[in-house]
Design an enzyme around this catalytic site. Structure first.
Site, short mmCIF file in Angstrom:
data_model
loop_
_atom_site.label_atom_id
_atom_site.label_comp_id
_atom_site.label_asym_id
_atom_site.label_seq_id
_atom_site.Cartn_x
_atom_site.Cartn_y
_atom_site.Cartn_z
N ARG A 181 -3.54 8.50 21.93
CA ARG A 181 -2.56 9.24 21.12
C ARG A 181 -1.57 8.30 20.41
O ARG A 181 -0.36 8.53 20.37
CB ARG A 181 -1.79 10.26 21.98
N SER A 231 -0.59 20.03 23.86
CA SER A 231 -0.14 19.40 25.10
C SER A 231 1.30 18.92 24.98
O SER A 231 1.64 18.23 24.02
CB SER A 231 -1.03 18.21 25.46
N GLU A 301 4.03 14.12 24.82
CA GLU A 301 2.98 13.83 23.85
C GLU A 301 3.41 14.37 22.48
O GLU A 301 3.23 13.73 21.47
CB GLU A 301 1.65 14.49 24.25
C1 LIG Z 1 -3.29 24.84 20.14
C2 LIG Z 1 -3.22 23.35 19.96
C3 LIG Z 1 -4.24 22.55 20.47
C4 LIG Z 1 -4.17 21.16 20.32
N1 LIG Z 1 -5.20 20.41 20.82
C5 LIG Z 1 -5.17 19.07 20.68
C6 LIG Z 1 -6.23 18.26 21.19
O1 LIG Z 1 -7.19 18.74 21.78
N2 LIG Z 1 -6.14 16.92 21.01
C7 LIG Z 1 -5.09 16.34 20.37
O2 LIG Z 1 -5.08 15.11 20.23
N3 LIG Z 1 -4.07 17.08 19.88
C8 LIG Z 1 -4.09 18.42 20.00
N4 LIG Z 1 -3.05 19.17 19.49
C9 LIG Z 1 -1.90 18.50 18.86
C10 LIG Z 1 -2.01 18.31 17.33
O3 LIG Z 1 -2.84 19.31 16.74
C11 LIG Z 1 -2.55 16.93 16.96
O4 LIG Z 1 -1.72 15.90 17.45
C12 LIG Z 1 -2.69 16.75 15.43
O5 LIG Z 1 -3.37 15.57 15.17
C13 LIG Z 1 -1.36 16.74 14.69
O6 LIG Z 1 -1.63 16.82 13.32
P1 LIG Z 1 -0.57 17.51 12.31
O7 LIG Z 1 -1.13 17.42 10.93
O8 LIG Z 1 -0.23 18.87 12.78
O9 LIG Z 1 0.65 16.53 12.46
P2 LIG Z 1 2.21 16.91 12.47
O10 LIG Z 1 2.50 17.69 13.69
O11 LIG Z 1 2.59 17.51 11.17
O12 LIG Z 1 2.83 15.47 12.62
C14 LIG Z 1 2.62 14.69 13.77
C15 LIG Z 1 3.03 13.25 13.46
O13 LIG Z 1 2.10 12.74 12.50
C16 LIG Z 1 2.80 12.26 11.37
N5 LIG Z 1 1.99 12.53 10.17
C17 LIG Z 1 1.46 13.72 9.79
N6 LIG Z 1 0.80 13.56 8.62
C18 LIG Z 1 0.94 12.26 8.26
C19 LIG Z 1 0.52 11.50 7.15
N7 LIG Z 1 -0.18 12.02 6.14
N8 LIG Z 1 0.85 10.18 7.10
C20 LIG Z 1 1.56 9.61 8.12
N9 LIG Z 1 2.00 10.29 9.20
C21 LIG Z 1 1.69 11.60 9.26
C22 LIG Z 1 4.12 13.04 11.34
O14 LIG Z 1 5.14 12.33 10.64
C23 LIG Z 1 4.42 13.17 12.83
O15 LIG Z 1 5.08 12.03 13.33
C24 LIG Z 1 -3.10 20.57 19.63
C25 LIG Z 1 -2.07 21.38 19.11
C26 LIG Z 1 -2.14 22.75 19.27
C27 LIG Z 1 -1.04 23.60 18.69
#
Ligand SMILES: Cc1cc2nc3c(=O)[nH]c(=O)nc-3n(C[C@H](O)[C@H](O)[C@H](O)COP(=O)(O)OP(=O)(O)OC[C@H]3O[C@@H](n4cnc5c(N)ncnc54)[C@H](O)[C@@H]3O)c2cc1C
Length: 308
Positions: A181, A231, A301
């Site tokens: 992560r 998580s 996380e």
């Molecule tokens: C129901 C559910 C299930 C999930 N299951 C998992 C799982 O199985 N495994 C897992 O790893 N995670 C899981 N997650 C967590 C999450 O979906 C992941 O961490 C995902 O990768 C976050 O992506 P996001 O676009 O929503 O990022 P955001 O939440 O919008 O941002 C997260 C971070 O990434 C940065 N970021 C976003 N986009 C960019 C970009 N273009 N350039 C630079 N930085 C950027 C943001 O600044 C922030 O610091 C889950 C979440 C939920 C709600």
């Protein structure tokens, strides 16, 4: 920040949206979070680059936003400009690569489940794990998202990003500092524009079966019907955060409308009108009890942002 002046200037420079005091609860899957001083949704890639460079040149703090599925934003919100990848960066190109592989160019705003489903259609393996992760490609790279034994790092070949000085950089996989992560962008902020993946071509039927199994497992074990940020804590080495939270009796424990899910103790769900303060109080409670009982410090996380 001279937010109003910046909004006016940017609104003249781009076709995308520029809003003042935008509630981030609207843009996070937990549906929690106060306002960002500025919220910007550029309309295409050129506008993303223009906006990020403008903010850098004018010394205005900024952060990228993907799908908001890994964020806990404080009730006071964020004193910065939030720049969303979203619809500006949803490109997807898939072509044949060497040795029965596919080469995939995906924009940072593309949703991971959309990417996974498109790969399933084209017989591209290696990314079925992403089908149930409700984030974007950019957020997935930032977090090195993973599940079911797979991680983004397994298939990333290159990432293109605007770096913190406003220059476009192309990072090879071994320059991305991927770990559990974690990626280089945690220490070296930038705006990810696009990722290139290389995945094996596999039997589409086997692929469909694997993906269905992953999604069924999630439906059975995760509270998908309620808002959450996935998580809450990282799994400590050799342990599961969910098991520890359950062992200290907090599964189902609730403060206000924030609750450790009755289905998966490492998920905090929003039962209606949860606040960031309630989510933080639950997290502190789990950290204290787990440390007292097991001597293990639970590390968040999800990304906790803003002043409480
Ligand atoms: C129901 C559910 C299930 C999930 N299951 C998992 C799982 O199985 N495994 C897992 O790893 N995670 C899981 N997650 C967590 C999450 O979906 C992941 O961490 C995902 O990768 C976050 O992506 P996001 O676009 O929503 O990022 P955001 O939440 O919008 O941002 C997260 C971070 O990434 C940065 N970021 C976003 N986009 C960019 C970009 N273009 N350039 C630079 N930085 C950027 C943001 O600044 C922030 O610091 C889950 C979440 C939920 C709600």
């Amino acid at each position: 920040m001279r937010a109003e002046a910046v909004r006016e200037t940017l609104a003249h420079l781009i076709r995308g949206e520029v809003r003042l005091n935008e509630p981030l609860a609207r843009h996070t899957t937990l549906h929690v979070g106060g306002p960002a001083d500025l919220y910007i949704q550029p309309s295409d890639r050129a506008e993303v680059i223009l906006v990020v460079r403008y903010l850098i040149e004018h010394d205005i703090p900024w952060m990228p936003l993907g799908q908001g599925s890994d964020l806990l934003v404080s009730d006071a919100g964020l004193r910065c400009a939030v720049v969303r990848s979203g619809k500006a960066l949803r490109s997807l190109q898939i072509s044949g690569g060497p040795d029965h592989t596919l080469i995939v160019h995906a924009g940072a705003g593309l949703a991971l489940p959309v990417l996974a489903q498109e790969l399933k259609r084209r017989g591209g393996g290696g990314m079925t794990f992403a089908a149930g992760i409700p984030g974007s490609v950019g957020g997935g790279i930032f977090m090195n998202a993973g599940a079911h034994g797979g991680e983004m790092k397994d298939c990333v070949v290159q990432v293109t990003a605007v770096d913190r000085y406003g220059s476009i950089q192309h990072y090879a996989s071994n320059e991305l500092a991927f770990a559990y992560r974690h990626s280089r962008f945690h220490e070296d902020p930038g705006f990810i524009l696009e990722a290139v993946f290389q995945v094996p071509q596999v039997d589409p039927q086997a692929l469909a079966k694997e993906m269905d199994a992953h999604l069924a497992y999630r439906r059975a074990t995760q509270p998908l019907a309620l808002p959450s940020a996935g998580s809450t804590f990282r799994n400590p080495p050799g342990e599961k955060a969910g098991r520890l939270i359950e062992a200290v009796g907090l599964k189902g424990y609730r403060i206000g409308d924030a609750q450790f899910s009755t289905l998966h103790a490492n998920f905090i769900v929003n039962l209606g009108h949860a606040t960031a303060a309630q989510v933080l109080a639950l997290m502190a409670c789990a950290q204290r009890r787990v440390f007292e009982q097991f001597g293990i410090h639970l590390e968040p996380e999800l990304r906790v942002l803003g002043e409480p």
